[in-house]
Design a protein around this motif. Structure first.
Motif, PDB file in Angstrom:
ATOM      1  N   GLY A 233      -3.228   5.981 -27.822  1.00 27.64           N
ATOM      2  CA  GLY A 233      -4.640   6.036 -27.462  1.00 27.64           C
ATOM      3  C   GLY A 233      -5.240   7.425 -27.580  1.00 27.64           C
ATOM      4  N   PRO A 234      -4.659   8.451 -26.890  1.00 24.58           N
ATOM      5  CA  PRO A 234      -5.209   9.808 -27.011  1.00 24.58           C
ATOM      6  C   PRO A 234      -5.200  10.344 -28.439  1.00 24.58           C
TER       7      PRO A 234
ATOM      8  N   LEU B 250      -8.371  10.930 -21.763  1.00 25.05           N
ATOM      9  CA  LEU B 250      -7.007  10.597 -21.359  1.00 25.05           C
ATOM     10  C   LEU B 250      -6.954   9.746 -20.096  1.00 25.05           C
ATOM     11  N   ALA B 251      -8.086   9.504 -19.430  1.00 22.39           N
ATOM     12  CA  ALA B 251      -8.068   8.716 -18.186  1.00 22.39           C
ATOM     13  C   ALA B 251      -7.534   7.314 -18.481  1.00 22.39           C
ATOM     14  N   THR B 252      -6.521   6.886 -17.700  1.00 21.50           N
ATOM     15  CA  THR B 252      -5.840   5.629 -17.982  1.00 21.50           C
ATOM     16  C   THR B 252      -6.310   4.475 -17.118  1.00 21.50           C
ATOM     17  N   ASP B 253      -7.072   4.726 -16.064  1.00 21.50           N
ATOM     18  CA  ASP B 253      -7.556   3.642 -15.223  1.00 21.50           C
ATOM     19  C   ASP B 253      -8.971   3.964 -14.738  1.00 21.50           C
TER      20      ASP B 253
ATOM     21  N   VAL C 156       2.146   5.335 -25.164  1.00 18.98           N
ATOM     22  CA  VAL C 156       1.210   6.056 -24.307  1.00 18.98           C
ATOM     23  C   VAL C 156       0.368   7.030 -25.110  1.00 18.98           C
TER      24      VAL C 156
ATOM     25  N   ARG D  37     -11.060   7.540 -14.136  1.00 26.31           N
ATOM     26  CA  ARG D  37     -12.231   7.772 -14.982  1.00 26.31           C
ATOM     27  C   ARG D  37     -13.464   8.087 -14.136  1.00 26.31           C
TER      28      ARG D  37
END
Length: 201
Positions: free
Chosen positions: A7-8, A150-153, A4, A157
């Motif tokens: 990505g960030p 950090l938006a995951t979907d 997790v 977003r």
């Protein structure tokens, strides 16, 4: 958990690499290489014994150098997106969270399962942008860039993008001249508009 964070961490490291001056970046790479060499020789001695150590432990040294440079780039990325005060709190929160998680793991008693019919807590609505002071509005704008990374979907977003648009509209409404000065200076997605505004209250 590690997957997790990839990505960030990668995004912040890329931002840090883009925002750092070339000489500073080169200096950090040299420091990372130096740290890697020291750790490589130290690991070799610890593993083989002081008398029989014949060479540095290159994989450990390379991993140390990479981790050092990555950590420096992530800190630079945080400074560029959320500012110095928030960046200083990140290591403290990580250490405190790690210590707290370890403590709870050791002493937490078993808990009864929660009933399924308990209503879910309602999300707290965001503060209207018109109610924010101008300085708080600029801080919220910079924080939203970090949230966008950090938006995951896609729904999350879109919410962040809409909120950022609200921030920009409100800043322009309060001080259009300052807003245009900021844009003319080459404003970036996470840069701070407050130095260009005449009203900061």
């Amino acid at each position: 958990m590690v997957a997790v964070l990839i990505g960030p961490v990668s995004a912040l490291a890329a931002i840090g690499a883009l925002t750092l001056p070339g000489d500073v970046l080169f200096g950090w790479i040299l420091l990372g290489a130096g740290a890697g060499i020291l750790v490589a020789f130290g690991a070799s001695r610890l593993r083989r014994g002081r008398e029989t150590a014949s060479g540095p432990d290159l994989p450990v040294g390379a991993a140390t150098a990479a981790a050092f440079v990555t950590a420096c780039l992530v800190l630079a990325g945080l400074l560029a997106t959320v500012g110095g005060v928030l960046t200083a709190t990140v290591p403290v929160l990580l250490v405190a969270g790690g210590l707290g998680a370890g403590y709870r793991h050791r002493v937490a008693p078993p808990t009864a399962p929660e009933p399924h019919d308990r209503p879910a807590p309602r999300p707290v609505p965001p503060v209207p942008v018109a109610d924010l002071a101008t300085e708080d509005l600029c801080v919220a704008w910079r924080r939203s860039y970090f949230l966008l990374i950090l938006a995951t979907d896609e729904p999350a977003r879109r919410l962040v993008v809409q909120r950022r648009q609200d921030f920009l509209d409100e800043i322009e409404r309060r001080d259009r001249r300052g807003f245009l000065r900021w844009l003319d200076s080459g404003a970036k997605a996470g840069s701070d508009p407050s130095p260009y505004l005449t009203t900061r209250s």
